[in-house]
Write a protein that holds these residues in place. Structure first.
Motif, short mmCIF file in Angstrom:
data_model
loop_
_atom_site.label_atom_id
_atom_site.label_comp_id
_atom_site.label_asym_id
_atom_site.label_seq_id
_atom_site.Cartn_x
_atom_site.Cartn_y
_atom_site.Cartn_z
N LEU A 217 44.55 10.48 27.80
CA LEU A 217 43.35 11.15 27.31
C LEU A 217 43.62 12.58 26.86
O LEU A 217 43.05 13.04 25.88
N MET A 218 44.50 13.27 27.57
CA MET A 218 44.85 14.64 27.17
C MET A 218 45.47 14.63 25.77
O MET A 218 45.09 15.43 24.91
N GLN A 219 46.41 13.73 25.55
CA GLN A 219 47.06 13.65 24.24
C GLN A 219 46.07 13.24 23.17
O GLN A 219 46.07 13.80 22.07
N ASP A 220 45.19 12.30 23.48
CA ASP A 220 44.17 11.86 22.52
C ASP A 220 43.24 13.01 22.11
O ASP A 220 42.75 13.05 20.99
N ASP A 221 42.98 13.93 23.06
CA ASP A 221 42.07 15.06 22.81
C ASP A 221 42.78 16.31 22.31
O ASP A 221 42.17 17.38 22.23
N GLY A 222 44.09 16.21 22.02
CA GLY A 222 44.83 17.34 21.48
C GLY A 222 45.35 18.33 22.51
O GLY A 222 45.69 19.47 22.17
N PHE A 223 45.41 17.92 23.76
CA PHE A 223 45.96 18.76 24.81
C PHE A 223 47.40 18.36 25.09
O PHE A 223 47.79 17.21 24.89
N ASP A 224 48.19 19.30 25.56
CA ASP A 224 49.60 19.07 25.88
C ASP A 224 49.74 18.98 27.40
O ASP A 224 49.62 20.01 28.08
N PRO A 225 49.99 17.81 27.95
CA PRO A 225 50.07 17.65 29.41
C PRO A 225 51.15 18.51 30.07
O PRO A 225 51.07 18.78 31.26
N THR A 226 52.15 18.98 29.31
CA THR A 226 53.18 19.81 29.91
C THR A 226 52.74 21.27 30.05
O THR A 226 53.29 22.01 30.85
N ASN A 227 51.74 21.69 29.26
CA ASN A 227 51.28 23.08 29.29
C ASN A 227 49.82 23.24 29.69
O ASN A 227 49.43 24.30 30.18
N ASP A 228 48.98 22.23 29.46
CA ASP A 228 47.55 22.34 29.70
C ASP A 228 47.18 21.73 31.05
O ASP A 228 48.01 21.14 31.74
N TYR A 229 45.91 21.85 31.41
CA TYR A 229 45.46 21.52 32.76
C TYR A 229 44.29 20.54 32.78
O TYR A 229 43.53 20.44 31.83
N VAL A 230 44.16 19.89 33.91
CA VAL A 230 42.94 19.15 34.23
C VAL A 230 42.14 20.07 35.13
O VAL A 230 42.63 20.50 36.18
N ARG A 231 40.93 20.43 34.72
CA ARG A 231 40.07 21.30 35.52
C ARG A 231 39.11 20.41 36.30
O ARG A 231 38.34 19.64 35.74
N VAL A 232 39.18 20.52 37.62
CA VAL A 232 38.32 19.74 38.51
C VAL A 232 37.40 20.71 39.24
O VAL A 232 37.84 21.76 39.71
N GLY A 233 36.12 20.36 39.32
CA GLY A 233 35.17 21.23 39.99
C GLY A 233 34.04 20.45 40.62
O GLY A 233 33.94 19.23 40.49
N VAL A 234 33.19 21.19 41.29
CA VAL A 234 31.99 20.64 41.93
C VAL A 234 30.82 21.46 41.46
O VAL A 234 30.90 22.69 41.36
N LYS A 235 29.72 20.79 41.14
CA LYS A 235 28.50 21.49 40.72
C LYS A 235 27.30 20.85 41.40
O LYS A 235 27.37 19.72 41.88
#
Length: 109
Positions: free
Chosen positions: A15-33
């Motif tokens: 999904l990261m690659q499909d959305d134009g993100f680089d898994p080696t440099n970019d992040y998955v942001r996880v949070g609670v709201k």
């Protein structure tokens, strides 16, 4: 620490690659709201940068960032991916949750 299962890793990287993100440099942001039928809900998105105060984890080749407030709710959580007949999606296996809703997208402590 937040862990990432093997199936979640595969889906996150795809999904990261499909959305134009680089898994080696970019992040998955996880949070609670606030929200959801049990009071709190999970938030997951991709991000290109860290914010001051973020906690950074890397598990199974996935870089995860979590804001300080959300981290308190997510300690020990495992991110999993389910592709079953009841619907595909990411699942948070959170040992801190006392109650979860039927859809698994919200919880309470």
């Amino acid at each position: 620490m937040i862990k990432v299962s093997e199936t979640a890793k595969s889906k996150v990287l795809q999904l990261m690659q499909d959305d134009g993100f680089d898994p080696t440099n970019d992040y998955v942001r996880v949070g609670v709201k606030s929200g959801g039928c049990s009071g709190l809900s999970y938030d997951l998105k991709f991000d290109k940068s860290q914010i001051e105060g973020d906690k950074l984890f890397e598990d199974n080749g996935v870089k995860i960032v979590v804001d300080t407030k959300s981290f308190l709710y997510l300690i020990g959580t495992t991110l999993e991916y389910s592709g079953g007949l009841n619907g595909a999606g990411f699942v948070f296996n959170n040992p801190n949750a006392n109650r979860t809703c039927g859809c698994g997208e919200s919880f309470s402590l």
